[in-house]
Design a protein around this motif. Structure first.
Motif, mmCIF file in Angstrom:
data_model
loop_
_atom_site.group_PDB
_atom_site.id
_atom_site.type_symbol
_atom_site.label_atom_id
_atom_site.label_comp_id
_atom_site.label_asym_id
_atom_site.label_seq_id
_atom_site.Cartn_x
_atom_site.Cartn_y
_atom_site.Cartn_z
ATOM 1 N N PRO A 96 66.923 21.739 41.289
ATOM 2 C CA PRO A 96 66.550 20.527 42.032
ATOM 3 C C PRO A 96 66.978 19.246 41.334
ATOM 4 C CG PRO A 96 64.737 22.088 42.028
ATOM 5 C CD PRO A 96 65.770 22.630 41.080
ATOM 6 N N PHE A 97 66.914 19.232 39.976
ATOM 7 C CA PHE A 97 67.343 18.038 39.247
ATOM 8 C C PHE A 97 68.821 17.762 39.501
ATOM 9 C CE2 PHE A 97 69.312 16.037 35.565
ATOM 10 C CZ PHE A 97 68.513 14.911 35.389
ATOM 11 N N ALA A 98 69.661 18.796 39.374
ATOM 12 C CA ALA A 98 71.096 18.615 39.595
ATOM 13 C C ALA A 98 71.382 18.201 41.026
ATOM 14 C CB ALA A 98 71.843 19.910 39.258
ATOM 15 N N ALA A 99 70.654 18.811 41.985
ATOM 16 C CA ALA A 99 70.848 18.448 43.390
ATOM 17 C C ALA A 99 70.496 16.979 43.617
ATOM 18 C CB ALA A 99 70.007 19.349 44.284
ATOM 19 N N SER A 100 69.395 16.534 43.021
ATOM 20 C CA SER A 100 68.996 15.130 43.164
ATOM 21 C C SER A 100 70.005 14.205 42.501
ATOM 22 C CB SER A 100 67.610 14.914 42.545
ATOM 23 O OG SER A 100 66.627 15.665 43.216
ATOM 24 N N LEU A 101 70.515 14.628 41.344
ATOM 25 C CA LEU A 101 71.487 13.815 40.621
ATOM 26 C C LEU A 101 72.748 13.588 41.453
ATOM 27 C CD1 LEU A 101 72.128 12.486 37.856
ATOM 28 C CD2 LEU A 101 73.124 14.675 37.170
ATOM 29 N N PHE A 102 73.287 14.679 42.018
ATOM 30 C CA PHE A 102 74.494 14.545 42.828
ATOM 31 C C PHE A 102 74.216 13.807 44.141
ATOM 32 C CE2 PHE A 102 76.127 18.157 40.215
ATOM 33 C CZ PHE A 102 77.255 17.509 39.754
ATOM 34 N N ASP A 103 73.002 13.990 44.678
ATOM 35 C CA ASP A 103 72.673 13.297 45.923
ATOM 36 C C ASP A 103 72.582 11.788 45.693
ATOM 37 O OD1 ASP A 103 71.827 13.371 48.772
ATOM 38 O OD2 ASP A 103 69.961 12.561 47.948
ATOM 39 N N LEU A 104 72.014 11.386 44.558
ATOM 40 C CA LEU A 104 71.953 9.953 44.246
ATOM 41 C C LEU A 104 73.354 9.367 44.102
ATOM 42 C CD1 LEU A 104 69.006 9.726 41.670
ATOM 43 C CD2 LEU A 104 69.050 8.877 44.014
ATOM 44 N N GLN A 105 74.247 10.095 43.464
ATOM 45 C CA GLN A 105 75.613 9.598 43.330
ATOM 46 C C GLN A 105 76.280 9.468 44.697
ATOM 47 O OE1 GLN A 105 77.769 11.283 39.660
ATOM 48 N NE2 GLN A 105 76.027 12.663 39.888
ATOM 49 N N ARG A 106 76.051 10.460 45.547
ATOM 50 C CA ARG A 106 76.654 10.408 46.886
ATOM 51 C C ARG A 106 76.101 9.235 47.690
ATOM 52 N NH1 ARG A 106 75.080 11.707 51.744
ATOM 53 N NH2 ARG A 106 73.124 12.574 50.965
ATOM 54 N N ARG A 107 74.774 9.065 47.680
ATOM 55 C CA ARG A 107 74.157 8.015 48.503
ATOM 56 C C ARG A 107 74.512 6.613 48.021
ATOM 57 N NH1 ARG A 107 69.028 7.560 48.348
ATOM 58 N NH2 ARG A 107 68.336 9.196 46.928
ATOM 59 N N HIS A 108 74.749 6.492 46.718
ATOM 60 C CA HIS A 108 75.061 5.170 46.173
ATOM 61 C C HIS A 108 76.558 4.924 46.030
ATOM 62 C CE1 HIS A 108 71.004 3.694 45.371
ATOM 63 N NE2 HIS A 108 70.689 4.900 44.935
ATOM 64 N N GLY A 109 77.375 5.857 46.519
ATOM 65 C CA GLY A 109 78.816 5.633 46.514
ATOM 66 C C GLY A 109 79.475 5.822 45.172
ATOM 67 N N ILE A 110 78.924 6.722 44.342
ATOM 68 C CA ILE A 110 79.505 7.031 43.034
ATOM 69 C C ILE A 110 80.249 8.364 43.162
ATOM 70 C CG2 ILE A 110 79.070 7.297 40.579
ATOM 71 C CD1 ILE A 110 78.127 4.615 41.766
ATOM 72 N N ALA A 111 81.545 8.370 42.899
ATOM 73 C CA ALA A 111 82.341 9.596 43.004
ATOM 74 C C ALA A 111 82.147 10.419 41.730
ATOM 75 C CB ALA A 111 83.819 9.265 43.196
ATOM 76 N N ALA A 112 81.365 11.492 41.837
ATOM 77 C CA ALA A 112 81.023 12.302 40.670
ATOM 78 C C ALA A 112 82.244 13.028 40.122
ATOM 79 C CB ALA A 112 79.947 13.319 41.044
ATOM 80 N N ALA A 113 82.236 13.259 38.814
ATOM 81 C CA ALA A 113 83.315 14.019 38.172
ATOM 82 C C ALA A 113 83.059 15.511 38.380
ATOM 83 C CB ALA A 113 83.360 13.704 36.684
#
Length: 423
Positions: free
Chosen positions: A358-375
């Motif tokens: 859940p932590f990783a899912a939340s982390l990637f979801d925050l990046q997606r919602r805020h327009g941060i292209a994750a590595a």
């Protein structure tokens, strides 16, 4: 690819046609019989779909926090108990591999001692009396597995065009996972990884890896030392103290791979982890390993250490430094505030209190919602820990997942991980 899609559809339709009457008959005998039959059907369907699906099932089986225990138990049987190749197939496969050169074995026991989605392992005796393990790749895997990932890539490409997923690097993630999984077909690369991993852990008192024997190996065949007297890591079979000590040792080995050495075993599930009679941990199967670039390794170490310390603001800066890009309208201050809250809720938690999934899912979801292209490179360190986390929660939920990492994190950041330019 189209032929593979038709094949998958045909297998699913055929298994469904067989399952419906069996499930109906089981339902008449009661809920327990219905559940047993459904789990058996799931097991048989996964095997029928082939190695790509079996590999996914192996990873999912470690996630008892995500799937019911009964489902994990059935999928866990696929770690090293996939039905073995027929003896005639195994014999033909090995004879073809050694065609044109001397047959190196005095005797082979054709009852497989291990059977996974990619290969089967046999016990053999060399002319000089040495006992070895012979890992033979199943024939005909490359085509279906390449087609499976082509289908998955096509699905990821389509998903990236949906409104909610346009910022998700789904295609790159699939491509990186594809390369790592298909790399398991290359036994020469596995032998090299095994040698390097043995060098990395030379002198380590609690971890044992079998030595590869390149001169006796062949295309699609990896010959290794045979390690006798192994015990499966079953929680019910181990005293509590033994289970807790083994879990902590395995976790420290994983952290060394992630933060110091950069050669990471992404498949540390119970099918690849065993114990000797004296408690030594034996790690098998180096097929699913990845090499982390120094910059990725250092950033992941910095993030993990600051997460353990509850320093969410610095974690947010690390994410922004590692990101592939930022959307023009991104609200970076809101992103930082959300990361601070997420890290604050996760820090100083034991394995039973902290759920990485859940932590990783939340982390990637925050990046997606805020327009941060994750590595996408960070998927492999997370995958390695996700596979381990499922086992850790089962064996020792009180272990401090984060505190165990701190000594190696500090060592990595002070001495072990070189800095590398971002480009």
């Amino acid at each position: 690819m189209a032929a593979r899609a038709v094949r998958i559809a045909a297998v699913m339709a055929g298994r469904t046609a067989l399952a419906v009457p069996a499930l109906a008959a089981a339902a008449a005998r009661g809920r327990s019989a219905m559940r047993t039959e459904a789990l058996g059907q799931l097991h048989r369907l996964t095997i029928a779909l082939g190695p790509s699906f079996i590999k996914a099932a192996q990873l999912l089986s470690t996630r008892r926090d995500v799937l019911p225990a009964g489902v994990c138990e059935v999928l866990g049987q696929l770690h090293d108990r996939v039905p073995a190749m027929p003896i005639a197939t195994a014999q033909a496969t090995l004879r073809a591999a050694y065609a044109g050169r001397a047959w190196p074995f005095e005797r082979i026991d054709w009852a497989a001692v291990g059977s996974g989605s990619i290969a089967c392992v046999y016990r053999a005796t060399m002319p000089d009396g040495r006992v070895v393990a012979v890992k033979a790749r199943r024939p005909g895997l490359a085509g279906p597995m390449h087609a499976d990932f082509a289908l998955l890539r096509a699905g990821a490409w389509a998903a990236q065009r949906l409104p909610g997923f346009r910022r998700l690097p789904a295609v790159r993630i699939v491509e990186q996972v594809r390369d790592a999984v298909l790399g398991q077909l290359d036994f020469a690369a596995e032998a090299t990884a095994l040698e390097r991993m043995r060098d990395n852990f030379a002198g380590h008192d609690h971890l044992r890896l079998p030595a590869p024997l390149p001169a006796e190996s062949a295309d699609g065949v990896l010959v290794m030392d045979y390690v006798a007297g192994l015990r499966r890591m079953r929680r019910a079979d181990l005293p509590r103290e033994t289970a807790e000590l083994a879990v902590r040792r395995i976790l420290r080995c994983a952290y060394r791979m992630l933060f110091i050495d950069g050669l990471v075993h992404c498949d540390m599930h119970p099918g690849n982890l065993y114990l000797t009679a004296d408690g030594e941990i034996v790690l098998l199967d180096m097929g699913f390993v990845v090499h982390l670039r120094p910059r990725v390794r250092r950033l992941f170490a910095e993030f993990f250490l600051n997460m353990a310390r509850g320093n969410g603001a610095y974690c947010a800066d690390i994410i922004l430094r590692s990101a592939e890009g930022t959307h023009p309208g991104a609200d970076l201050e809101a992103f930082r505030a959300d990361i601070v809250a997420l890290v604050g809720a996760a820090s100083n938690r034991t394995a039973g209190q902290f759920e990485l999934g859940p932590f990783a899912a939340s982390l990637f979801d925050l990046q997606r919602r805020h327009g941060i292209a994750a590595a996408p490179e960070f998927i492999f360190p997370l995958l390695a820990l996700l596979v381990l986390e499922g086992m850790i929660n089962e064996y020792d939920a009180d272990v401090d997942f984060q505190a165990e990492a701190k000594p190696l994190l500090i060592r990595a950041l002070l001495t072990g991980v070189p800095r590398e330019p971002a480009s």
